[in-house]
Scaffold this active site. Structure first.
Site, PDB file in Angstrom:
ATOM      1  N   SER A 204      26.157   7.928  35.736  1.00 25.37           N
ATOM      2  CA  SER A 204      26.491   7.138  36.918  1.00 25.37           C
ATOM      3  C   SER A 204      25.324   7.173  37.905  1.00 25.37           C
ATOM      4  CB  SER A 204      27.799   7.638  37.543  1.00 25.37           C
ATOM      5  OG  SER A 204      28.273   6.739  38.506  1.00 25.37           O
ATOM      6  N   ASP A 270      42.021  -4.943  19.191  1.00 26.65           N
ATOM      7  CA  ASP A 270      41.786  -3.679  18.506  1.00 26.65           C
ATOM      8  C   ASP A 270      41.214  -3.880  17.109  1.00 26.65           C
ATOM      9  OD1 ASP A 270      41.923  -1.212  17.273  1.00 26.65           O
ATOM     10  OD2 ASP A 270      44.034  -0.864  17.693  1.00 26.65           O
ATOM     11  N   ASP A 277      42.788   1.044  15.291  1.00 24.44           N
ATOM     12  CA  ASP A 277      42.764   2.474  15.599  1.00 24.44           C
ATOM     13  C   ASP A 277      42.947   2.758  17.091  1.00 24.44           C
ATOM     14  OD1 ASP A 277      40.367   1.508  16.532  1.00 24.44           O
ATOM     15  OD2 ASP A 277      39.095   2.699  15.218  1.00 24.44           O
ATOM     16  N   VAL A 279      41.221   1.380  19.475  1.00 19.53           N
ATOM     17  CA  VAL A 279      39.948   1.260  20.175  1.00 19.53           C
ATOM     18  C   VAL A 279      39.400  -0.156  20.015  1.00 19.53           C
ATOM     19  CG1 VAL A 279      37.580   2.127  20.367  1.00 19.53           C
ATOM     20  CG2 VAL A 279      39.437   3.685  19.728  1.00 19.53           C
ATOM     21  N   ASP A 448      33.885   0.742  30.447  1.00 16.61           N
ATOM     22  CA  ASP A 448      33.576   1.258  31.786  1.00 16.61           C
ATOM     23  C   ASP A 448      34.103   0.287  32.834  1.00 16.61           C
ATOM     24  OD1 ASP A 448      32.298   2.091  34.199  1.00 16.61           O
ATOM     25  OD2 ASP A 448      30.690   3.013  33.032  1.00 16.61           O
ATOM     26  N   HIS A 494      34.153   5.216  32.319  1.00 18.84           N
ATOM     27  CA  HIS A 494      32.968   5.521  33.114  1.00 18.84           C
ATOM     28  C   HIS A 494      32.605   6.993  32.943  1.00 18.84           C
ATOM     29  CE1 HIS A 494      29.930   5.054  36.129  1.00 18.84           C
ATOM     30  NE2 HIS A 494      30.493   5.942  36.934  1.00 18.84           N
TER      31      HIS A 494
END
Length: 577
Positions: A204, A270, A277, A279, A448, A494
Site C-alpha cells: 500500500s 468464478d 473454486d 475465486v 483489491d 488490499h
C-alpha cells in the site's frame, strides 16, 4: 541535539575493531550499539546523536503474517536519532531490529508504512530478522513512530511543510537504508570487500515508498512492492468516485444491494478460468462477459447491524435490516463504478477495482432521522482534497453537493502537478535500477477494493513502453523480466487474503523469493501462493487458465484480456504513467 565530533567517530570505530560481540545479549547494550553507529561520511549531511541510543532485547518471539511464514525469532531493537545539518527543530528517529550473530546473513532490510503512516511498526520489520537481516523503520522526523504524515503536513492553514512532504515522499527511506547498511556493517564487522545485501518489503503506502527508492536510488538489491498507492494525484481523489456517481444519479444504494451484486458477480465469473473454486481468477474475462443487468430483480437480505462497516453494513453506525430486490438504479451505479469515471465529454478519467471486488468507495450511510440511505464521503478522498489540495487543517470535505466527475478530474490534475516530485511516484525510467542489477517483485490483489489492480498494470506497462518501446511487446516484457516482475493475486484483497474469496490466498514467501533471485540468480517464473484455488501465481502479462484435469492452472497469453486492463486516460492532456 549534541553534535557528533570527528574525535568521537574515531574512538567509536576503534572500539568496534577492538571488541566484537558473539551473542545477541552482548550486542544489545547501549555501549555496544553506540560503538556501531554509522559515523562514516555517507553523503547524507546528517548528524547522529549518540546520547539518543536505546536498546530492548526480545527473545523467543513468535511471528506470523500473510507476508511471511510463522517463525520464532530473537532480536535487539536499537533506536537512535539524527538531525539534518542546518535545519532547526529537526529530529528523525530510526529503529533497527538486530538478529542474533549466528543468524546474521549479511543482509539489511527496510519496511514501510500504510495509509498515511511511514512505518508499520515492528510487526512489519520483524520479517527481516527471520531472514538474517538487520531490519529498519523510520518515523520520518514526524515526532514519534506513531505520528502520521497528515499530522505534520501543514505548518498552518495554507502553508505546506515541504520538509515533511519530501521526507514522506522518499527522503526518509533513503536515509534509513543508507544509515542501516553501514550500521549493519559496523555491528557485525563485515569486511569492506564483502557485500551487505539490502532488501525492502511493504504494501500500500509502503509499496509506494518502495517504488520511491527504486525510481531514484540504487541502494536496494531487491524489493517487494505490494499494491503500491502511487499516482497520488489520481488515486486519492478517485476514492470519491463512487459517491460522486451516486450524487449525479440521485440514488444511494443500500450496502446490502451492492453486496448482493458483488456476490452474484463472483458466482457468475468464478468458473471463467476453467475451475469453480470460489475465486474469480480471470476478472478480465468477467469484465468482458458479465452482464450486471442480469442481476436486476434478484432478492437481497442483510440483518440489522450495530456497528456498520463492510460488507452488508453501511459506512457509519447502526444499520437496520435490509430487504429488497436489486434495482436498475443500483445496477447502473455498480456498472458505472466498475467501468471507471468519465468526464462530461465521455473521456476516461481513471479506473476502479475489478469485477467481484467490494464497492468500498461507493459505500453509503444510514440516516436514522430520515430513514434513508445517503452517499458517504470517504476519508481517504475527502481528506486529500481538504488538506492536501485546499491546504486546510481538515480531515474531510463537508459536502460533495455540486461536485461532478469533471471536478474530480481537475482535482486530480492539481494534485498530480503539485506533488509530482514527491508523492506521485510513477517515474517510469528504471534504467539506473536495472544497471545496478537490482530486482523487484511487484504484487497486487486482483480484488483489491482500495487500490485498483489496474493501477499496477498501468505502471508496469508505462515502464515497458518508456524503457523498451522500440521492441515488440514480447521482446519488451522479456527485457523487463530481467529485473521487474508483476504478479496479480487472484481473489486477493488490499495487501491481504480476501474473506469473500478465501481460496484465493496470498503469496507469503515473496521476500525469500526476491532474495533467491538476487543472491542465487533464481528468477521466479511463478510465485508460490497459499491459496487453495491457485497455488502458483502467473507473472504478468500471462493469466491463469485451467484445462482438462490439470492439477494446476496454465499461464496463458490472451490479448483481449490484457487489453481490458489498459485504459486510455484521454481526459488528461498529459501522460499519466
Amino acid at each position: 541535539m549534541r553534535p557528533q565530533s570527528s574525535v568521537l567517530a574515531l574512538s567509536l570505530s576503534g572500539a568496534i575493531s577492538a571488541v566484537r560481540a558473539v551473542t545477541l545479549a552482548e550486542i544489545c547494550t547501549i555501549n555496544y550499539v553506540t560503538t556501531a553507529l554509522p559515523t562514516e561520511d555517507l553523503g547524507l549531511a546528517v548528524t547522529i546523536d549518540p546520547s539518543s541510543v536505546t536498546v530492548a532485547l526480545s527473545t523467543n518471539k513468535t511471528i506470523s503474517s500473510n507476508w511471511y511464514p510463522t517463525a520464532v525469532v530473537d532480536y535487539c531493537n536499537a533506536t537512535f536519532a539524527y538531525s539534518h545539518n542546518g535545519l532547526t527543530d529537526d529530529i528523525v528517529h530510526v529503529s533497527y531490529l538486530i538478529p542474533s550473530p549466528d543468524k546474521f546473513s549479511n543482509r539489511y532490510f527496510s519496511s514501510g508504512g500504510a495509509g498515511l503512516a511511514i512505518n508499520a511498526g515492528t510487526q512489519s520489520s520483524v520479517n527481516g530478522v527471520s531472514v538474517g537481516a538487520v531490519s529498519g523503520i523510520t518515523d520520518g522526523g514526524f515526532g514519534s513512530f506513531n505520528t502520521q504524515y497528515d499530522a505534520v503536513f501543514l505548518e498552518a492553514n495554507g502553508t505546506v511543510n515541504w520538509q515533511a512532504t519530501y521526507m514522506f515522499g522518499y527522503q526518509a527511506h533513503h536515509e534509513l537504508v543508507v544509515l542501516g547498511k553501514q550500521f549493519t556493517r559496523n555491528l557485525f564487522s563485515v569486511p569492506a570487500e564483502d557485500k551487505v545485501f539490502a532488501y525492502y518489503q511493504a504494501c500500500s503506502e509502503g509499496g509506494r515508498e518502495g517504488w520511491s527508492q527504486a525510481q531514484r536510488f540504487t541502494e536496494f538489491d531487491g524489493l517487494v512492492t505490494g499494491a503500491p498507492a502511487f499516482r497520488f494525484g489520481q488515486q486519492q481523489v478517485n476514492h470519491l468516485s463512487g459517491a460522486v456517481l451516486e450524487e449525479q444519479a440521485g440514488y444511494a444504494p443500500p450496502p446490502c444491494e451492492l453486496e448482493k451484486i458483488r456476490n452474484l458477480t463472483i458466482a457468475a465469473c468464478d468458473g471463467l478460468d476453467g475451475k469453480v473454486d470460489g475465486v474469480v481468477a480471470r476478472t478480465d474475462l468477467c469484465k468482458l462477459q458479465f452482464d450486471y443487468e442480469s442481476t436486476i430483480g434478484q432478492p437481497y437480505s442483510c440483518a440489522a447491524s450495530s456497528g456498520g462497516g463492510l460488507p452488508g453494513g453501511g459506512g457509519g453506525g447502526a444499520t437496520p435490516a435490509q430487504n429488497g430486490t436489486i434495482t436498475a438504479e443500483g445496477v447502473a451505479i455498480a456498472k458505472a463504478f466498475t467501468e471507471g469515471i468519465k468526464d462530461s465529454k465521455g473521456r476516461q478519467i481513471y479506473f476502479n477495482p475489478q469485477p467481484g471486488s467490494n464497492f468500498a468507495d461507493a459505500r453509503t450511510t444510514y440516516n436514522a432521522d430520515s430513514g434513508t440511505w445517503e452517499t458517504m464521503i470517504t476519508g481517504l478522498g475527502g481528506e486529500w482534497v481538504a488538506r492536501y489540495l485546499q491546504l486546510q487543517d481538515a480531515s474531510n470535505l463537508d459536502t460533495l453537493s455540486g461536485v461532478t466527475t469533471d471536478q474530480l478530474r481537475d482535482w486530480m490534475t492539481v494534485g498530480m502537478q503539485k506533488y509530482y516530485d514527491s508523492l506521485q511516484t510513477t517515474w517510469p525510467d528504471l534504467s539506473d535500477f536495472e544497471a545496478a542489477g537490482s530486482k523487484v517483485l511487484h504484487v497486487h490483489g486482483e480484488a483489491d477494493s482500495s487500490v485498483p489492480a489496474a493501477s499496477s498494470v498501468r505502471y508496469y506497462e508505462s515502464v515497458r513502453q518508456i524503457m523498451f518501446g522500440d521492441l515488440s511487446y514480447d521482446e519488451g516484457t522479456a527485457a523487463l523480466d530481467d529485473f521487474y516482475r508483476l504478479f496479480i493475486v487472484p481473489g486477493g484483497e488490499h495487501c491481504n487474503a480476501n474473506s469473500a474469496q478465501p481460496n484465493g490466498g496470498w503469496p507469503q514467501t515473496t521476500l525469500q523469493t526476491v532474495i533467491d533471485w538476487v543472491e542465487q540468480g533464481v528468477a521466479p517464473a511463478t510465485l508460490n501462493n497459499t491459496g487453495k484455488g491457485i497455488s502458483s501465481l502467473c507473472r504478468w502479462p500471462l493469466r491463469p487458465l485451467w484445462s482438462g484435469n490439470s492439477t494446476s492452472a496454465d499461464c496463458v497469453f490472451d490479448q483481449d484480456s490484457i487489453d481490458s486492463w489498459n485504459y486510455k486516460l484521454d481526459a488528461f492532456k498529459f501522460p499519466v504513467y
